[in-house]
Design a protein around this motif. Structure first.
Motif: not given
Length: 162
Positions: A134, A30, A15, A18-19, A26-28
């Motif tokens: 991504c 966690e 996570a 990805l951030q 894209v929304r993470v």
């Protein structure tokens, strides 16, 4: 995932990656476990990618297309991704977003344990895949997965294409 339970730190680690990638659109989200309340996180999603530390594979990662299922695997404290998608459809009376589950190899979930070597390598492999994913707009992810041989049936447990 839970960072204080050894290999269960896989989810939070990925996570964070990805951030840090900061991909547009894209929304993470966690959390240490998936809960029924996460239905609201899916409301504006066109595609969902769940990441899980998994003892079901030996090493690397495996990407699996998942669908809503009333699998009985939920409570008020935890729910499977498939059951969450099912609750979404029942509660909102509309189709859930397309969803994928990224299984990342894990072995040890001992409280206070460190992440193991197998999990570290699996995180590295999965992070490389996520970076490539991504690099594409979220609405192109499905096409990327199919076009680049990341179909569940075309992926070995180590994440390499067959």
């Amino acid at each position: 995932g839970n960072i204080s339970r050894g290999d269960d730190a896989i989810g939070p680690m990925l996570a964070k990656i990805l951030q840090d990638i900061g991909a547009q659109g894209v929304r993470v989200v966690e959390d240490h476990q998936l809960n029924i309340e996460h239905v609201t996180d899916l409301c504006s999603a066109r595609l969902a990618l769940f990441i899980d530390a998994s003892v079901a594979i030996q090493d690397g990662y495996r990407l699996q297309r998942i669908r809503p299922a009333a699998d009985g695997n939920f409570s008020t404290h935890a729910i499977s991704p498939q059951a969450l998608l099912n609750v979404y459809e029942m509660a909102l009376e509309q189709a859930a977003p397309e969803a994928w589950l990224l299984h990342v190899a894990a072995r040890d979930f001992e409280l206070g344990g460190n992440i193991g070597d197998v999990a570290v390598q699996a995180v590295n492999d999965a992070a490389e895949f996520l970076g490539k994913l991504c690099a594409h707009a979220p609405d192109q992810w499905r096409e990327f997965i199919v076009r680049h041989e990341f179909r569940p049936e075309a992926v070995r447990m180590d994440g390499s294409a067959r």
